[in-house]
Design a protein around this motif. Sequence first.
Motif, PDB file in Angstrom:
ATOM      1  N   PRO A  82      13.935 -44.024 -15.633  1.00 40.30           N
ATOM      2  CA  PRO A  82      13.584 -43.000 -14.634  1.00 40.30           C
ATOM      3  C   PRO A  82      13.277 -41.645 -15.239  1.00 40.30           C
ATOM      4  CG  PRO A  82      15.499 -44.247 -13.940  1.00 40.30           C
ATOM      5  CD  PRO A  82      15.232 -44.645 -15.346  1.00 40.30           C
ATOM      6  N   ARG A  83      14.010 -41.285 -16.288  1.00 41.15           N
ATOM      7  CA  ARG A  83      13.744 -40.007 -16.933  1.00 41.15           C
ATOM      8  C   ARG A  83      12.357 -39.991 -17.555  1.00 41.15           C
ATOM      9  NH1 ARG A  83      17.563 -39.969 -20.847  1.00 41.15           N
ATOM     10  NH2 ARG A  83      16.076 -40.501 -22.470  1.00 41.15           N
ATOM     11  N   ILE A  84      11.975 -41.091 -18.195  1.00 38.14           N
ATOM     12  CA  ILE A  84      10.633 -41.176 -18.795  1.00 38.14           C
ATOM     13  C   ILE A  84       9.573 -41.121 -17.696  1.00 38.14           C
ATOM     14  CG2 ILE A  84       9.073 -42.663 -20.092  1.00 38.14           C
ATOM     15  CD1 ILE A  84      11.528 -43.722 -21.588  1.00 38.14           C
ATOM     16  N   PHE A  85       9.847 -41.808 -16.581  1.00 37.53           N
ATOM     17  CA  PHE A  85       8.870 -41.825 -15.482  1.00 37.53           C
ATOM     18  C   PHE A  85       8.639 -40.424 -14.915  1.00 37.53           C
ATOM     19  CE2 PHE A  85       6.568 -43.301 -11.871  1.00 37.53           C
ATOM     20  CZ  PHE A  85       7.051 -42.574 -10.795  1.00 37.53           C
ATOM     21  N   PHE A  86       9.742 -39.742 -14.593  1.00 42.50           N
ATOM     22  CA  PHE A  86       9.594 -38.416 -14.001  1.00 42.50           C
ATOM     23  C   PHE A  86       9.023 -37.417 -15.015  1.00 42.50           C
ATOM     24  CE2 PHE A  86      12.805 -40.117 -11.013  1.00 42.50           C
ATOM     25  CZ  PHE A  86      12.119 -39.880  -9.845  1.00 42.50           C
ATOM     26  N   GLY A  87       9.410 -37.534 -16.264  1.00 42.50           N
ATOM     27  CA  GLY A  87       8.868 -36.633 -17.283  1.00 42.50           C
ATOM     28  C   GLY A  87       7.371 -36.790 -17.443  1.00 42.50           C
ATOM     29  N   LEU A  88       6.915 -38.049 -17.555  1.00 38.94           N
ATOM     30  CA  LEU A  88       5.476 -38.281 -17.690  1.00 38.94           C
ATOM     31  C   LEU A  88       4.722 -37.894 -16.419  1.00 38.94           C
ATOM     32  CD1 LEU A  88       5.477 -41.715 -19.582  1.00 38.94           C
ATOM     33  CD2 LEU A  88       5.028 -39.441 -20.521  1.00 38.94           C
ATOM     34  N   THR A  89       5.375 -38.073 -15.238  1.00 41.05           N
ATOM     35  CA  THR A  89       4.736 -37.668 -13.975  1.00 41.05           C
ATOM     36  C   THR A  89       4.500 -36.167 -13.942  1.00 41.05           C
ATOM     37  OG1 THR A  89       5.786 -39.512 -12.816  1.00 41.05           O
ATOM     38  CG2 THR A  89       4.947 -37.693 -11.478  1.00 41.05           C
ATOM     39  N   PHE A  90       5.508 -35.386 -14.359  1.00 42.45           N
ATOM     40  CA  PHE A  90       5.352 -33.942 -14.395  1.00 42.45           C
ATOM     41  C   PHE A  90       4.230 -33.537 -15.346  1.00 42.45           C
ATOM     42  CE2 PHE A  90       8.782 -31.408 -12.300  1.00 42.45           C
ATOM     43  CZ  PHE A  90       9.295 -32.455 -11.547  1.00 42.45           C
ATOM     44  N   ILE A  91       4.173 -34.170 -16.514  1.00 42.37           N
ATOM     45  CA  ILE A  91       3.150 -33.815 -17.501  1.00 42.37           C
ATOM     46  C   ILE A  91       1.764 -34.192 -16.983  1.00 42.37           C
ATOM     47  CG2 ILE A  91       2.301 -34.326 -19.821  1.00 42.37           C
ATOM     48  CD1 ILE A  91       5.207 -34.686 -20.688  1.00 42.37           C
ATOM     49  N   LEU A  92       1.645 -35.379 -16.360  1.00 43.40           N
ATOM     50  CA  LEU A  92       0.352 -35.803 -15.817  1.00 43.40           C
ATOM     51  C   LEU A  92      -0.096 -34.877 -14.694  1.00 43.40           C
ATOM     52  CD1 LEU A  92      -1.924 -37.887 -15.731  1.00 43.40           C
ATOM     53  CD2 LEU A  92      -0.548 -39.246 -14.156  1.00 43.40           C
ATOM     54  N   PHE A  93       0.841 -34.472 -13.834  1.00 42.58           N
ATOM     55  CA  PHE A  93       0.492 -33.545 -12.749  1.00 42.58           C
ATOM     56  C   PHE A  93       0.044 -32.201 -13.304  1.00 42.58           C
ATOM     57  CE2 PHE A  93       1.744 -30.578  -9.262  1.00 42.58           C
ATOM     58  CZ  PHE A  93       0.793 -31.013  -8.352  1.00 42.58           C
ATOM     59  N   SER A  94       0.662 -31.785 -14.419  1.00 42.67           N
ATOM     60  CA  SER A  94       0.247 -30.538 -15.064  1.00 42.67           C
ATOM     61  C   SER A  94      -1.200 -30.629 -15.538  1.00 42.67           C
ATOM     62  CB  SER A  94       1.171 -30.228 -16.243  1.00 42.67           C
ATOM     63  OG  SER A  94       0.680 -29.158 -17.014  1.00 42.67           O
ATOM     64  N   VAL A  95      -1.569 -31.756 -16.143  1.00 42.12           N
ATOM     65  CA  VAL A  95      -2.945 -31.948 -16.621  1.00 42.12           C
ATOM     66  C   VAL A  95      -3.928 -31.957 -15.442  1.00 42.12           C
ATOM     67  CG1 VAL A  95      -4.495 -33.539 -17.815  1.00 42.12           C
ATOM     68  CG2 VAL A  95      -2.175 -33.177 -18.668  1.00 42.12           C
TER      69      VAL A  95
END
Length: 837
Positions: A22-35
């Motif tokens: 879950p931590r990897i999922f939410f972390g990558l989601t935040f980064i993707l949303f930033s892009v």
Amino acid sequence: MDKKTQTKQQDMSEKGKILSKPRIFFGLTFILFSVVLIFSFISYLMNWKADQSQAGTMLDKSIQSSNIFGKVGDWLGNIFIFESIGVASFIIAFLFLVFGTLILKKKIFKPWKTIGHSLFFICWVPIFMGAVTKGQGVLGGVYGYQIMDSLNAIIGTVGLWLVLASSIALYFILEFNLRPSSIKAKLNNINENTIGKVKSMMPSSDENFEADEELEEEALDNHPNISVTDMSEPVKQQEPVKVPKGFPEVPVSTNLETITTPNHTSFEDDNNAKPINLNLNTKPGLPVSTPEQAFDLTPSTPSQENIKFNVEIAPVIDVLDDTEKQSQELVEKHGLYDHKLDLAKFQMPPVELLKDYGNEEISINKEELEENKNKIVGLLKNFNVGIAEIKATIGPTVTLYEIVPEAGIRVSAIKKLQDDIALNLSALGIRIIAPMPGKGTIGIEVPRKNPTMVSMRSVIASHKFQNTDMDLPVVFGKTISNEIFMADLSKMPHLLMAGATGQGKSVGINAILTSLLYKKHPSELKFVMVDPKKVELSLYSKIERHYLAKLPDTDDAIITDTNKVINTLNSLCIEMDNRYDLLKNAFCKNLKEYNKKFAERKLNPENGHRYLPYIVLVVDEFADLIMTAGKEVELPIARLAQLARAVGIHLIVATQRPSVNVITGMIKANFPARAAFRVISSVDSRTILDSTGADQLIGKGDMLYFNGNEILRLQCAFVDTPEVERIAEFIGEQKGYASAFLLPEYVSEDATSSVGSFDPNEKDALFEEAARIIVSTQQGSTSMLQRQLKLGYNRAGRIMDQLEASGIVGGFNGAKAREVIISDLHSLEQFLEDLRK
């Protein structure tokens, strides 16, 4: 290490990996949303003028977006950049990136320091960009413009820049420690660079400590079930717990305290051991020394199994809110609320009231088409521009020639030949569209020698208009391909019109009003008409009790006096705020949802709820209002344009002088829909459309329409004055309401101020600023106050009367300026301080 212990460690590491997903999922989601945010913002800034109105047209497939992420990108750009903080929105995208890396345990940024710096720039960058651009464009956003405009009004332009410079200087002083003592210390450190290099090569204890912390955190990440203990103390090895044989099979309870074991502790397996219930309640009176004594391992007694345990499932009850029940009962008893009942016998005007101009079919003149084609091809060939294909589309007044240039031909080479083509064709109003939106062609619009009239009757009687489901349908006329063009005023949501005198602007306003009168019942629509010229909209006075709105205690519903215009605009702002309160209490987002809820009898009229009609403000000559009233008119119109869309208030503003001091940046930013008739110069065309082309129109209703996507050339439908009179008479002869729709009462702040009865508590909001201007210049002139404060003559005169009553200036002195009694600003400040007491 034996195999059993190794297997358990592998199981623990696999559990740690599962918990980290879950931590990897939410972390990558935040980064993707930033892009996504970053690229949406960049694309929006490149085409914000064209994509500004895409946020409200998500489901409209006919409208295409140029944003890299489509209409979602337009919506994100509109929310974050245009309606919020401008280019500072990139900082928000950066913060999402920071949070994503923090969730992934990647220490790329220092969290608190990064957030603090980001908040500083989010607060000040929009204000700085608003001050630099003076509200033009979207770099500062609505937040930057509003704060900049407020600071500019309070402390002036110089004070605004002083505040900005001070905040930037303070930031650099605190961030880089630019005090004299610190600068001196840094110079001393440079002289001792040899010692510094030696010290820098030696690791410090703090760095070792940080390295240990990182290793510890990494171990926790890989093995989340491991409990970390103080390694400085020896760990006492406990004896393995052996489960006695022969215990009954009981599932392990999950609501007990979690037991974590160090990695070095292992349990011996017993092939005959069975699951047991671990009761963490220690036996009273026994010392805790061994695991057998610490836990009660006694199995459940047979007597506990004989207890009766009954389970009942509650029936599912459909619970309705009291209000919902009442609304259903009212609908069953009385039916849905019908807002047309007050004028149930009202008849919409028939099409026969409009004049029939006979056959309006387009006649094709093949000789003219062939002649123009040969001239265009020959001219382009003379300039070494080859054409692979050419076709013609005949419209009511203009013929569009679409050409496909040969490979290797630059578009700019054809665009430069606009004047040469016009000369060769001996035609007025040649317009080149290079390239045409959505097509791989270049368009050349050539006026026809014998244009065809587009009558209002033909477009009103069309199947497209009669069967439309638009909320506020407006039929403008016909396109260049002879198709009827309609638009929804509620989706525009406001329209800015411009055109030189005699080019069809007033006819265009009549066409819009006629369209609405043919489709909307008097209970659904109200007009607020402002006519400084006093003759253009006077035809509609006969429908006052049906469609018009006015202030209480006002004789004429069509407003011609500047003072009444200011009061009416402020009254509309009050009506807007009242409607927002009603929508908030009804939990609705827009007027359509609210009226539907009211029709379903879910809103109680005793709580102030009522059916809300659409209100359309029509201003026939905006330039005259700006000249006489200035910001007193501009500010309420800008506020209505920004907020009134959701509550069903829409604006149609027309002017024959589209200059930048009339159509300001704040006005343009909130009027995405533009209609331009022929103007005199290309500068005027750029002011209204942000593009040239309106100066190339041929007049007589020839117009360009722009709503954020592309510029369309239309032939406005013609409706003559007698036709409008017949429609107004037909409506006015029917039964109407007791009076016009009454707007909220508005009392001007300076309405009570007068000479000889000065009350410090009732002075004008600009009284003190006006006093400072008068004393600093030592010139008591009303016209100077108009220029300096951008006020209308009436308000400037009232302020001058208050200055006279308070004793700052003398009495009226004919053509000469008034005498200024207070000689310097210091004395004035003392005088104002006494007034405040």
